[in-house]
Design an enzyme around this catalytic site. Structure first.
Site, short mmCIF file in Angstrom:
data_model
loop_
_atom_site.label_atom_id
_atom_site.label_comp_id
_atom_site.label_asym_id
_atom_site.label_seq_id
_atom_site.Cartn_x
_atom_site.Cartn_y
_atom_site.Cartn_z
N ARG A 205 -5.31 5.69 -7.85
CA ARG A 205 -5.02 7.13 -7.96
C ARG A 205 -4.89 7.56 -9.42
O ARG A 205 -5.41 8.61 -9.82
CB ARG A 205 -3.75 7.45 -7.17
CG ARG A 205 -3.89 7.14 -5.69
CD ARG A 205 -2.54 7.02 -5.00
NE ARG A 205 -1.83 8.29 -5.00
CZ ARG A 205 -0.56 8.43 -4.65
NH1 ARG A 205 0.14 7.35 -4.27
NH2 ARG A 205 0.01 9.60 -4.66
N LEU B 90 0.86 -1.17 0.00
CA LEU B 90 0.00 0.00 0.00
C LEU B 90 0.90 1.23 0.00
O LEU B 90 1.98 1.22 0.58
CB LEU B 90 -0.89 0.03 1.25
CG LEU B 90 -1.95 -1.07 1.39
CD1 LEU B 90 -2.66 -0.94 2.75
CD2 LEU B 90 -2.95 -1.03 0.25
N ASP B 91 0.46 2.30 -0.65
CA ASP B 91 1.23 3.54 -0.65
C ASP B 91 1.39 4.05 0.78
O ASP B 91 0.58 3.73 1.67
CB ASP B 91 0.53 4.61 -1.48
CG ASP B 91 0.42 4.23 -2.95
OD1 ASP B 91 1.25 3.43 -3.40
OD2 ASP B 91 -0.49 4.75 -3.62
N LYS B 92 2.39 4.85 0.99
CA LYS B 92 2.68 5.40 2.32
C LYS B 92 1.45 6.04 2.95
O LYS B 92 1.13 5.81 4.12
CB LYS B 92 3.82 6.42 2.24
CG LYS B 92 4.14 7.10 3.56
CD LYS B 92 5.24 8.13 3.40
CE LYS B 92 5.51 8.86 4.72
NZ LYS B 92 6.56 9.91 4.58
#
Length: 309
Positions: A238, A138-140
């Site tokens: 995104r 998962l992205d930060k």
């Protein structure tokens, strides 16, 4: 040398230069570094050395190695993490916003892997010393559920389920604007941005990417969506939402280059995760509520909608 990645080339990647492919698949390492590794014989295709200009074929098996000296020591750290589920094969973690999943350039401390190593001594080693147990990421600034493999057999099973699109992954995202339809699907290939190598983009040469969405709640200037991933490309949600003109609120990379609604990062939460247990064959499904910061944003929007102008 330390094996850091083992990849199998899919049909849609046929004809791609190996250095371009690797830079896209492993964004922690630059294309120029991959060219160096290839020339040094540390990248093998079907157990044979190739040139950086080698064009991939479907089914090619690629192994990438790095010299141990270039791998920093990953230190276990007593960082609190929320374990949603654990047995002898798998862990399910509710990752907080702001936490990097695994060590990389500039992030060798404070990651989820540092926390996992402090808590567990039995993580899968398939992804190498920098990403023990990590099956997906998962992205930060994305919060939510992440599965972790505690042995190599479990890792291979979960990775196969990902590849065969049998993992259930649902997200909640608050986006800018009003979507016309109550539900839909975005089908658009994603690859490295042609000008900004730190970003992904919808591009004709990209890999197949499919995102399903459904409207959960509408506000005057925003829409809350539930999204289900059919594929798992880097930054897929995104990029797809920006592509259709409704970027995720707070996404400074793909949306307006300024904070919004008091958010410290994008409003994106991996709230549902489901997979078949590697040993028992049982389908497991988990849910994680929105973190307080995101829940507070929705509460403020709802209050504003009903308050007189």
């Amino acid at each position: 040398m330390v094996l850091i990645e083992r990849l199998v080339v899919e049909e849609e990647e046929a004809g791609t230069r190996i250095d371009i492919y690797l830079a896209r698949e492993i964004p922690d390492i630059s294309r120029s570094r991959f060219q160096q590794l290839i020339n040094e014989g540390q990248v093998l295709v079907n157990a044979r050395a190739v040139r950086p200009s080698y064009r991939l074929r479907p089914g090619d098996e690629i192994s990438v190695h790095l010299p141990p000296a270039e791998t920093p020591q990953i230190i276990p750290e007593p960082i609190p993490i929320e374990i949603v589920y654990e047995d002898q094969d798998v862990l399910v973690v509710n990752k907080p916003r702001g936490m990097v999943v695994h060590p990389g350039a500039g992030h060798y401390r404070g990651t989820l892997v540092n926390a996992l190593l402090y808590r567990c001594t039995d993580l899968s080693g398939i992804n190498g010393v920098l990403r023990p147990g990590i099956v997906h990421r998962l992205d930060k600034e994305t919060s939510g559920l992440l599965m972790v493999a505690k042995n190599d057999a479990a890792h291979l099973s979960l990775a196969t389920q990902l590849k065969e699109r049998r993992i259930l992954r649902e997200y909640l995202a608050l986006v800018y604007g009003q979507l016309k339809e109550d539900a839909g699907t975005v089908i658009a290939p994603i690859g490295r941005h042609p000008r900004d190598r730190q970003k992904m983009a919808v591009t004709p040469t990209g890999r197949e990417a499919i995102t399903h969405y459904k409207v959960v709640e509408r506000f005057t200037r925003y829409t809350l969506l539930r999204l289900r991933l059919a594929t798992g490309r880097t930054h897929q949600i995104r990029v797809h939402l920006t592509h259709i003109g409704h970027p995720v609120v707070g996404d400074l990379k793909y949306g307006p280059a300024r904070p919004h609604l008091g958010l410290s990062g994008q409003f994106l939460h991996a709230g549902v995760l489901g997979f078949t247990h590697p040993t028992t064959g049982e389908f497991l499904r988990f849910e994680a509520p929105l973190p307080p910061e995101l829940a507070a944003v929705l509460a403020r929007l709802r209050e504003a909608e009903v308050s007189p102008a």
